[in-house]
Scaffold this motif. Structure first.
Motif, PDB file in Angstrom:
ATOM      1  N   GLU A 161      73.203  35.357 185.751  1.00 50.11           N
ATOM      2  CA  GLU A 161      73.287  36.501 184.910  1.00 50.11           C
ATOM      3  C   GLU A 161      73.982  36.229 183.261  1.00 50.11           C
ATOM      4  O   GLU A 161      73.122  36.626 182.420  1.00 50.11           O
ATOM      5  N   VAL A 162      74.569  35.365 183.371  1.00 46.06           N
ATOM      6  CA  VAL A 162      75.161  34.825 182.009  1.00 46.06           C
ATOM      7  C   VAL A 162      73.954  34.165 181.178  1.00 46.06           C
ATOM      8  O   VAL A 162      73.525  34.465 180.180  1.00 46.06           O
ATOM      9  N   THR A 163      73.199  33.229 182.008  1.00 42.65           N
ATOM     10  CA  THR A 163      72.211  32.547 181.204  1.00 42.65           C
ATOM     11  C   THR A 163      71.322  33.455 180.856  1.00 42.65           C
ATOM     12  O   THR A 163      70.359  33.250 179.950  1.00 42.65           O
ATOM     13  N   ALA A 164      70.769  34.390 181.736  1.00 40.55           N
ATOM     14  CA  ALA A 164      69.536  35.331 181.498  1.00 40.55           C
ATOM     15  C   ALA A 164      70.034  36.193 180.101  1.00 40.55           C
ATOM     16  O   ALA A 164      68.955  36.351 179.440  1.00 40.55           O
ATOM     17  N   ALA A 165      71.278  36.490 180.017  1.00 39.73           N
ATOM     18  CA  ALA A 165      71.757  37.170 178.851  1.00 39.73           C
ATOM     19  C   ALA A 165      71.609  36.348 177.625  1.00 39.73           C
ATOM     20  O   ALA A 165      71.215  36.712 176.402  1.00 39.73           O
ATOM     21  N   LEU A 166      71.764  34.869 177.817  1.00 40.75           N
ATOM     22  CA  LEU A 166      71.573  34.094 176.770  1.00 40.75           C
ATOM     23  C   LEU A 166      69.992  33.960 176.245  1.00 40.75           C
ATOM     24  O   LEU A 166      69.599  33.687 175.157  1.00 40.75           O
ATOM     25  N   PHE A 167      69.335  33.626 177.435  1.00 42.78           N
ATOM     26  CA  PHE A 167      68.096  33.025 177.098  1.00 42.78           C
ATOM     27  C   PHE A 167      66.800  34.009 177.656  1.00 42.78           C
ATOM     28  O   PHE A 167      65.684  33.717 177.288  1.00 42.78           O
ATOM     29  N   GLY A 168      66.944  34.855 178.349  1.00 38.28           N
ATOM     30  CA  GLY A 168      66.125  35.784 178.907  1.00 38.28           C
ATOM     31  C   GLY A 168      65.841  35.741 180.255  1.00 38.28           C
ATOM     32  O   GLY A 168      66.012  34.574 181.061  1.00 38.28           O
ATOM     33  N   ASP A 169      65.038  36.519 181.210  1.00 36.37           N
ATOM     34  CA  ASP A 169      64.803  36.532 182.450  1.00 36.37           C
ATOM     35  C   ASP A 169      63.781  35.343 182.815  1.00 36.37           C
ATOM     36  O   ASP A 169      63.926  35.237 184.165  1.00 36.37           O
ATOM     37  N   TRP A 170      63.295  34.522 181.999  1.00 32.28           N
ATOM     38  CA  TRP A 170      62.472  33.549 182.337  1.00 32.28           C
ATOM     39  C   TRP A 170      63.165  32.303 183.188  1.00 32.28           C
ATOM     40  O   TRP A 170      62.904  31.792 184.172  1.00 32.28           O
ATOM     41  N   ILE A 171      64.640  32.403 182.873  1.00 34.17           N
ATOM     42  CA  ILE A 171      65.288  31.403 183.653  1.00 34.17           C
ATOM     43  C   ILE A 171      65.746  31.740 185.174  1.00 34.17           C
ATOM     44  O   ILE A 171      66.018  30.628 185.884  1.00 34.17           O
ATOM     45  N   ARG A 172      65.387  33.073 185.464  1.00 31.42           N
ATOM     46  CA  ARG A 172      65.517  33.069 186.858  1.00 31.42           C
ATOM     47  C   ARG A 172      64.432  32.461 187.770  1.00 31.42           C
ATOM     48  O   ARG A 172      64.775  32.273 189.037  1.00 31.42           O
ATOM     49  N   ASP A 173      63.070  32.106 187.309  1.00 32.92           N
ATOM     50  CA  ASP A 173      62.357  31.569 187.916  1.00 32.92           C
ATOM     51  C   ASP A 173      62.082  30.040 187.668  1.00 32.92           C
ATOM     52  O   ASP A 173      61.312  29.228 188.439  1.00 32.92           O
ATOM     53  N   LEU A 174      62.963  29.523 187.060  1.00 31.60           N
ATOM     54  CA  LEU A 174      63.233  27.970 187.135  1.00 31.60           C
ATOM     55  C   LEU A 174      63.784  27.612 188.335  1.00 31.60           C
ATOM     56  O   LEU A 174      64.739  27.782 188.818  1.00 31.60           O
ATOM     57  N   ARG A 175      63.106  26.483 188.833  1.00 30.57           N
ATOM     58  CA  ARG A 175      63.337  25.844 190.079  1.00 30.57           C
ATOM     59  C   ARG A 175      64.622  24.823 190.007  1.00 30.57           C
ATOM     60  O   ARG A 175      64.705  24.335 188.988  1.00 30.57           O
ATOM     61  N   TYR A 176      65.164  24.651 191.205  1.00 25.84           N
ATOM     62  CA  TYR A 176      66.319  23.710 191.065  1.00 25.84           C
ATOM     63  C   TYR A 176      65.735  22.102 190.606  1.00 25.84           C
ATOM     64  O   TYR A 176      64.864  21.770 191.133  1.00 25.84           O
ATOM     65  N   PHE A 177      66.641  21.552 189.694  1.00 24.44           N
ATOM     66  CA  PHE A 177      66.305  20.260 189.101  1.00 24.44           C
ATOM     67  C   PHE A 177      65.414  20.427 187.877  1.00 24.44           C
ATOM     68  O   PHE A 177      65.046  19.429 187.437  1.00 24.44           O
ATOM     69  N   TRP A 178      64.591  21.676 187.855  1.00 23.46           N
ATOM     70  CA  TRP A 178      63.644  21.704 186.754  1.00 23.46           C
ATOM     71  C   TRP A 178      64.097  22.177 185.475  1.00 23.46           C
ATOM     72  O   TRP A 178      65.300  22.377 185.556  1.00 23.46           O
ATOM     73  N   PHE A 179      63.620  21.999 184.469  1.00 19.45           N
ATOM     74  CA  PHE A 179      64.202  22.231 183.062  1.00 19.45           C
ATOM     75  C   PHE A 179      63.138  22.666 182.062  1.00 19.45           C
ATOM     76  O   PHE A 179      62.144  22.259 182.367  1.00 19.45           O
ATOM     77  N   ARG A 180      63.595  22.870 180.864  1.00 17.62           N
ATOM     78  CA  ARG A 180      62.780  23.498 179.935  1.00 17.62           C
ATOM     79  C   ARG A 180      63.292  23.031 178.523  1.00 17.62           C
ATOM     80  O   ARG A 180      64.779  23.580 178.459  1.00 17.62           O
ATOM     81  N   GLU A 181      62.780  22.531 177.473  1.00 16.38           N
ATOM     82  CA  GLU A 181      63.311  22.208 176.183  1.00 16.38           C
ATOM     83  C   GLU A 181      63.148  23.858 175.536  1.00 16.38           C
ATOM     84  O   GLU A 181      61.979  24.441 175.582  1.00 16.38           O
ATOM     85  N   THR A 182      64.410  24.404 174.633  1.00 14.92           N
ATOM     86  CA  THR A 182      64.255  25.698 174.198  1.00 14.92           C
ATOM     87  C   THR A 182      65.180  25.466 173.102  1.00 14.92           C
ATOM     88  O   THR A 182      65.538  24.414 172.675  1.00 14.92           O
ATOM     89  N   GLU A 183      65.713  26.503 172.569  1.00 16.30           N
ATOM     90  CA  GLU A 183      66.508  26.760 171.545  1.00 16.30           C
ATOM     91  C   GLU A 183      67.591  28.160 171.752  1.00 16.30           C
ATOM     92  O   GLU A 183      67.009  29.003 172.377  1.00 16.30           O
ATOM     93  N   LEU A 184      68.769  28.072 171.048  1.00 16.92           N
ATOM     94  CA  LEU A 184      69.493  29.347 171.164  1.00 16.92           C
ATOM     95  C   LEU A 184      70.041  29.465 169.783  1.00 16.92           C
ATOM     96  O   LEU A 184      71.060  28.903 169.142  1.00 16.92           O
ATOM     97  N   ASP A 185      69.425  30.423 169.251  1.00 16.73           N
ATOM     98  CA  ASP A 185      69.544  30.690 167.703  1.00 16.73           C
ATOM     99  C   ASP A 185      69.696  29.567 166.776  1.00 16.73           C
ATOM    100  O   ASP A 185      70.547  29.222 165.990  1.00 16.73           O
ATOM    101  N   GLY A 186      68.735  28.719 167.031  1.00 19.44           N
ATOM    102  CA  GLY A 186      68.442  27.472 166.265  1.00 19.44           C
ATOM    103  C   GLY A 186      69.084  26.414 166.850  1.00 19.44           C
ATOM    104  O   GLY A 186      69.065  25.366 166.208  1.00 19.44           O
ATOM    105  N   ILE A 187      69.949  26.433 168.010  1.00 18.83           N
ATOM    106  CA  ILE A 187      70.717  25.534 168.538  1.00 18.83           C
ATOM    107  C   ILE A 187      69.484  24.919 169.754  1.00 18.83           C
ATOM    108  O   ILE A 187      69.200  25.494 170.455  1.00 18.83           O
TER     109      ILE A 187
END
Length: 372
Positions: A161-187
Motif C-alpha cells: 500500500e505504501v509503495t503503491a501510494a508512492l509509485f502507482g498501482d503498477w507495482i502490485r503486478d510486479l513479480r517477486y525478484f523482478w524490478f523496474r527502473e523508475t523515478e520518484l519526483d526526479g529521484i
C-alpha cells in the motif's frame, strides 16, 4: 551485554545515515564496510510493524557490484553455478557464488538491467574484488565497479500500500525478484519486489546518494497513514522464516559451507556444460553427496535471547556441527536456531545439546520453516 560502536571516517556512512540518526537509531553494525542500523530502541515494536504493518529499513550496506560491458553476461555466468540462460532484462535471480574449492562465498541477488549490464546485490563480503580478479585473469571485456546505488527497503504486509501510494498501482503486478527502473519526483531509482523478510515488500535502489534524505522523507510521509516506522533486518523474523544469512550461517573464513550443504543443490547446474568457478570441485562434491545438512532446532528451557558467535552442536557428547544463530520467538513460544549438522541427524535424534553460558541445553531438530 551492550557495547558501543565508534562512528569514524574509516567506515562509510549510508545516504540515509542522518535520517536514521534523526529517527533515534540506537545501534549500528558494520556490513560491507558500512554502518547499518541495528535497532531504534524498541525491538518488539519494530518486529510487530514488520509482521502486522509496515517498516522502512536503511539497507544501503547491501552494496551492488556492477558488471558492464560486452562480456558482462559471460562474467556473471562464470561467477555462479546457477544457469543464467533465459534470464530477462528486469528479472532478478538468487545466485550462489562459490570459490574454486566449491565453498560458498556469497549469495547475492543478480539483477539484469541490460544485456551488457548486471548488478550483484551482495551480502557481506568483498565480491567486487573477487569479480574484478576473475575478469582480469580471464581477459574479459567488462568493467567491474560499485555504482552509486543504495537500497532502502519497505517491508511488511502493508508495504504494497505504501509503495503503491508512492509509485502507482503498477507495482502490485510486479513479480517477486523482478524490478523496474523508475523515478520518484526526479529521484532516480530501481524498484524491486524483494527484501530480506518473508512478510513481503519492496526495495528502492536509490541511484543518487545526494537524494538519500529526500527519499527517506517521501517514504516516511507516504507511510504515515499505515503506521510506518523505522527498523532493521530482523533476526527473529529471519529465524522464524528460515531465511539464509551469509556471514551468520556461513562465512568462508570461519565456517565454510558448500551449496549442497545449504540446500542449494537444485541451483547447481552441472548438466549443461557451461563454465563457472568451482565447477570441478562441485562435480566431485555432487558425486560424493553432502556430509552435512542445514537444520533448524528448538532449544529446551528458559528463553535465550541470542548468541554472539556460532555454537558447537553435540550429539551424545560428540561434536556434530554448529548452530549459527539462536533467538527466542514470542510468536512461536520457543527458542529457535539454525545451523549445520551431520547428515543422518533428524527429528528422531536424541541426545543433542548446545553449550551455552548458563550451562548445557538439550535441543531437538525440527523441520524448516519453523511453525508454532
Amino acid at each position: 551485554m551492550s557495547y558501543r560502536i565508534h562512528i569514524g571516517p574509516n567506515i562509510r556512512k549510508s545516504p540515509y545515515f542522518a535520517a536514521t540518526v534523526a529517527e533515534g537509531v540506537q545501534s549500528f553494525s558494520v556490513y560491507n564496510h558500512m554502518y547499518i542500523p541495528g535497532n531504534f530502541g524498541d525491538p518488539q515494536a519494530e518486529y510487530d510493524r514488520l509482521l502486522n504493518g509496515v517498516a522502512m529499513w536503511d539497507v544501503a550496506a547491501q552494496r551492488q557490484v556492477q558488471l558492464f560491458g560486452p562480456d558482462a553476461g559471460r562474467l556473471a555466468q562464470l561467477l555462479t553455478p546457477r544457469n543464467l540462460d533465459g534470464t530477462r532484462v528486469g528479472q532478478g535471480r538468487y545466485v550462489p557464488l562459490c570459490d574454486h574449492q566449491g565453498y560458498l562465498i556469497n549469495d547475492p541477488v543478480l539483477l539484469k538491467l541490460a544485456e551488457d549490464r548486471f548488478w550483484l546485490s551482495i551480502a557481506d563480503s568483498d565480491v567486487q574484488l573477487w569479480a574484478a580478479g576473475i575478469a582480469a585473469e580471464r581477459g574479459l571485456h567488462v568493467e567491474v565497479s560499485e555504482p552509486d546505488v543504495s537500497p532502502l527497503a519497505i517491508q511488511g504486509p502493508l508495504a504494497v500500500e505504501v509503495t503503491a501510494a508512492l509509485f502507482g498501482d503498477w507495482i502490485r503486478d510486479l513479480r517477486y525478484f523482478w524490478f523496474r527502473e523508475t523515478e520518484l519526483d526526479g529521484i532516480p531509482l530501481v524498484l524491486a519486489r524483494s527484501g530480506w523478510s518473508k512478510q513481503g515488500g519492496y526495495e528502492l535502489y536509490l541511484m543518487d546518494s545526494a537524494r538519500g534524505d529526500a527519499l527517506w522523507a517521501k517514504v516516511r510521509a507516504a507511510g504515515q497513514p499505515y503506521g510506518i516506522g523505522p527498523g532493521a533486518p530482523n533476526d527473529v523474523e529471519r529465524l522464524e522464516s528460515g531465511l539464509i544469512s551469509y556471514g551468520a550461517d556461513m562465512r568462508r573464513q570461519t565456517h565454510p559451507v558448500t551449496p549442497f550443504e545449504m540446500g542449494f543443490g537444485a541451483m547447481i547446474d552441472l548438466e549443461t556444460g557451461h563454465d563457472f568457478i568451482g565447477r570441478d570441485a562441485l562435480v566431485r562434491l555432487a558425486a560424493e553427496g553432502p556430509r552435512r545438512q542445514r537444520i533448524g532446532i528448538e532449544v529446551d528451557g528458559a528463553p535465550v535471547t541470542g548468541n554472539e558467535h556460532p555454537l558447537d552442536l553435540f550429539h551424545q557428547g560428540r561434536p556434530v556441527g554448529f548452530i549459527s544463530e539462536i533467538a527466542h520467538s514470542r510468536r512461536f513460544g520457543k527458542t529457535l536456531g539454525l545451523g549445520i549438522a551431520e547428515v543422518g541427524l533428524g527429528p528422531d535424534s536424541t541426545g543433542l545439546s548446545l553449550h551455552l553460558p548458563d550451562g548445557d541445553r538439550s535441543v531437538r531438530i525440527v523441520p524448516l520453516p519453523f511453525s508454532a
